[in-house]
Design a protein around this motif. Structure first.
Motif, PDB file in Angstrom:
ATOM      1  N   VAL A  95      46.190  91.464  34.320  1.00 34.81           N
ATOM      2  CA  VAL A  95      45.806  91.708  32.800  1.00 34.81           C
ATOM      3  C   VAL A  95      46.865  92.578  32.201  1.00 34.81           C
ATOM      4  O   VAL A  95      47.107  92.513  31.160  1.00 34.81           O
ATOM      5  CB  VAL A  95      44.586  92.635  33.007  1.00 34.81           C
ATOM      6  N   LEU A  99      43.067  94.244  25.073  1.00 35.92           N
ATOM      7  CA  LEU A  99      43.821  94.336  26.506  1.00 35.92           C
ATOM      8  C   LEU A  99      43.803  95.736  26.849  1.00 35.92           C
ATOM      9  O   LEU A  99      43.553  96.103  28.088  1.00 35.92           O
ATOM     10  CB  LEU A  99      45.133  93.467  26.309  1.00 35.92           C
ATOM     11  N   LEU A 112      35.824  89.712  26.640  1.00 32.53           N
ATOM     12  CA  LEU A 112      36.446  88.689  27.170  1.00 32.53           C
ATOM     13  C   LEU A 112      36.265  87.511  26.504  1.00 32.53           C
ATOM     14  O   LEU A 112      37.217  86.764  26.236  1.00 32.53           O
ATOM     15  CB  LEU A 112      35.899  88.510  28.661  1.00 32.53           C
ATOM     16  N   LEU A 130      43.417  84.277  31.769  1.00 33.20           N
ATOM     17  CA  LEU A 130      42.056  84.319  31.519  1.00 33.20           C
ATOM     18  C   LEU A 130      41.253  83.150  32.215  1.00 33.20           C
ATOM     19  O   LEU A 130      40.438  83.372  32.864  1.00 33.20           O
ATOM     20  CB  LEU A 130      41.493  84.360  29.949  1.00 33.20           C
ATOM     21  N   TYR A 171      39.997  89.865  35.305  1.00 33.17           N
ATOM     22  CA  TYR A 171      39.581  90.539  34.189  1.00 33.17           C
ATOM     23  C   TYR A 171      37.954  91.141  34.374  1.00 33.17           C
ATOM     24  O   TYR A 171      37.586  92.323  33.975  1.00 33.17           O
ATOM     25  CB  TYR A 171      39.577  89.460  32.895  1.00 33.17           C
TER      26      TYR A 171
END
Lengths: 597, 127
Positions: free
Chosen positions: A440, A472, A485, A515, A522
């Protein structure tokens, strides 16, 4: 000449099994000492021979005998047979993989090396400030051949047939680009060399310009002849002062020798090259933005079409190629299209230079044929992951690309396979990440870069990337939700679809690819509020294990914010409200009593 | 310098340059050739200092050598790197060169042909 009769080279590079190599080296030393040969025979540790996969390697000089797959137990036989009796140990000689034939000469062995240098052929070999060295290495021969033996169409056909694709990122067929530029009629045309290398961690163009500037000058002149241009422009960032200085020297020397300027080599063809400086804006690597910047305008992209081949510099047809692409031209002209198209994969021909960076042992430049796998690049040529850690991902294509993971290690690297894997070739930066890297944070880092470098002309890139970055930031601070997300993904797709130029269209790629490949990371940030790699500070908590703490007070004394309290000789505690997570206490503790959660 | 007027001129010049280099090699006074890889990554790790050290020390120790600056070979992890070619022998690239190492290379390899640690063997094929 040497006071030693024989020298034994043992590769102790990090690539092969480092432990075995050390043992092998020790055994060879012991064996030579056992026969009291230490004044006659010298055993030397060296770096990697590039024959990884068949390591450990031992080379004996003189005679240049190369042994492969040598084990520590073979040391005795090498010394008793080869060193004492002068009989090579046949079973250890380098053999061809399928036939088992012994490869006797250096050239035969060389063909089994993973790296092939076409672009970097002269880098580190010639003096870039002395044109005579370049000429001795064959520079300008291709230009002479094209000018006297070929028509522009004929030369373009060779480039087309070779299958060369642009090395700057997109991979557009170079021959086709030249053909389009040559077909557009105009009184003036331009050849532009894009030396605005901006990806973080990529420096192959710089190395070529610093090591072999004439390769680029010659290829630009060849291109000028093919498309009908008399002027070449090199757009280079002013942050490359050494490359600029060597280019200027090279251009002046080429003019002096009659290899640039009017009536080159008496053929009536005239071509000269000028340098244009960039201020180091990433977006200026995009060809329309680059052209605007050269014209003295803002470095902002415009919608294509019209492509530069129709309307480029000052509205005239211009052909823009990257440094590495130009560096491939002369060998193709001299050795032919077929030679080049036999290297690489079906749709990606030739070699590619990669700049290895990040958590890899052999940081630097490598050049491999297209189709080499990521595993070969990282573990064999790159020497593996630093400190024996576990490989997690490799970012290709810089901030416009995506990450490749363990499951991609064995796919042959070429333009199309990388696209299919959700990344891209880009200019050739390859940043390796290990288990300690938080994906991330990696996505956030690249996005920070694009937010900074966005020219601000179109809204999706200017505003969208900023919002993406905020999301983020949110997630790495432990404030994200599962809905975030989804939002990340949707926004990324919209930015990709609606941005004006390549910068915006590719900027969400690091987010999308992390992702896709690391969704669990995440989710850990969002749901458990934990960073699995222990990188996101806001999500870390330092704890003292009561059982291990002896109450020495060392941690309390080093804490800059007085967050640690406790009586002497009693277990201490950290007040999480005050702790700034600097890690000073953990470093100080001699009893392993402080852990990160 | 007379300009090159035809591809034949270029070929002739090329042969002349190569011949000149060979004559040097085959003459009575054979020279040691050293390339100091002085691209940005080499210079950032101290290649300039190594270049000056080599030129100065080789002169002082009466070793007839040609020292030139080139670009980098891509061995960024081992910079500064230098390549040493003894007369009539294949070149060797040495990495991790500092003043101590450079001194060792002069004393051991250049004077006595004794190889030292830090050699980066040729690990590529070229055209």
């Amino acid at each position: 000449m040497s006071k030693y009769r024989m020298q034994i080279l043992v590769c102790t590079g990090t690539s092969c099994s480092a432990k075995e190599n050390e043992d092998l080296y020790d055994n060879l030393c012991l064996e030579t000492e056992a026969f009291a040969l230490e004044n006659e025979i010298k055993v030397v540790k060296t770096g990697c021979f590039g024959l990884c996969g068949s390591g450990p390697i031992v080379k004996i000089m003189p005679g240049e005998v190369i042994y492969t797959n040598v084990t520590p137990g073979d040391a005795a036989e090498i010394v008793t047979e080869h060193v004492l009796k002068g009989r090579p140990v046949e079973r250890l000689l380098c053999r061809e993989e399928h036939t088992g034939r012994i490869l006797a000469t250096e050239q035969e062995v060389a063909r089994h090396r993973k790296q092939l240098r076409i672009v970097l052929r002269n880098c580190g070999i010639i003096d870039p400030e002395n044109i005579e060295e370049a000429i001795a290495a064959g520079a300008y021969e291709a230009l002479g051949k094209v000018l006297t033996e070929m028509t522009p169409e004929g030369a373009i056909k060779i480039i087309r047939d070779s299958g060369l694709r642009g090395r700057g990122g997109g991979g557009f067929p170079t021959g086709l680009k030249w053909e389009i530029a040559s077909r557009n009629k105009s009184d003036e045309k331009y050849v532009v060399c894009n030396a605005d290398e901006g990806d973080p961690g990529a420096f192959m163009d710089r190395s070529v310009l610093e090591g072999d500037p004439h390769a680029v000058l010659e290829a630009m002149a060849v291109c000028g002849y093919c498309i009908g241009a008399a002027t070449g422009l090199i757009y280079i960032r002013a942050e490359y002062p050494l490359a600029v200085a060597r280019l200027i020297t090279a251009i002046n020397q080429a003019r002096e020798y009659g290899l640039l300027g009017k009536n080159i080599m008496g053929t009536g063809f005239s071509f000269d090259i000028e340098i244009r400086y960039g201020a180091g804006a990433f977006v200026c690597g995009e060809e329309t933005a680059l052209i605007h910047s050269m014209e003295g305008l803002r470095g902002e992209p415009t919608v294509k079409p019209p492509f530069p081949a129709e309307s480029g510099f000052r509205g005239k047809p211009s052909n823009v190629n990257n440094v590495e692409t130009f560096a491939c031209i002369s060998p193709i002209i001299l050795k032919g299209a077929e030679w080049f198209s036999n290297i690489g994969t079906e749709k990606s021909k030739g070699t590619k230079v990669f700049a290895l960076a990040g958590k890899i042992n052999n940081v630097g430049l490598i050049e491999v044929p297209m189709g080499t796998t990521l595993r070969e690049v990282i573990y064999e040529i790159g020497g593996g992951i630093r400190n024996g850690k576990k490989f997690k991902a490799a970012q290709t294509g810089g901030p416009s690309g995506g990450c490749l993971t363990e499951k991609h290690l064995d796919i042959p690297i070429d333009f199309d396979n990388l696209l299919a894997a959700g990344s891209m070739m880009g200019s050739g930066g390859l940043i390796v990440m290990d288990e300690d890297d938080c994906m991330v944070s990696v996505a956030k880092f690249f996005l920070e870069f694009t937010v900074e470098e966005s020219c601000g002309k179109c809204a999706p890139c200017r505003i969208g990337n900023k919002r993406l970055h905020e999301l983020l930031e949110h997630i790495t601070n432990g404030k994200g939700t599962m809905a975030d997300l989804e939002r990340l993904k949707n926004m990324s797709l919209v930015i990709k679809d609606t941005s004006l130029c390549g910068l915006g269209q590719s900027s969400p790629n690091p987010v999308l690819s992390t992702l896709e490949n690391f969704r669990d990371e995440y989710e850990a940030h969002v749901m458990a509020k934990k960073c699995p790699a222990g990188q996101c500070r806001s999500l870390m908590e330092y704890f003292i294990i009561e059982a291990n703490c002896v109450g020495c007070t060392a941690c309390a004394r080093v804490c800059p914010v007085n967050a640690i309290s406790g009586e002497r000789k009693e277990p201490h505690v950290i007040n999480q409200e005050i702790c700034i997570k600097c890690g000073a206490c953990k470093e100080k503790c001699k009893f392993d009593a402080i852990i990160i959660q | 310098m007379e300009t090159i007027k035809s591809p034949a001129d270029l070929r002739k010049l090329r042969e002349e340059i190569l011949e000149r280099a060979n004559r040097k090699e085959n003459g009575t006074k054979q020279k040691v050739r050293i390339r100091v890889h002085s691209g940005t990554s080499g210079l950032a790790s101290g290649a300039k200092d190594i270049y000056e050290f080599l030129v100065h020390e080789l002169g002082k120790r009466n070793i007839d050598a040609v020292v030139i600056k080139t670009g980098d070979m891509g061995y960024c992890f081992a910079e500064p790197t230098i390549e040493v070619t003894l007369p009539g022998q294949q070149p060797f690239v040495f990495g991790y060169v500092d003043r101590v190492k450079a001194d060792e290379i002069i004393e051991k390899y250049i004077k006595n042909g004794e190889l030292t640690e830090g050699i980066l063997p040729v690990n590529y094929q070229t055209i």
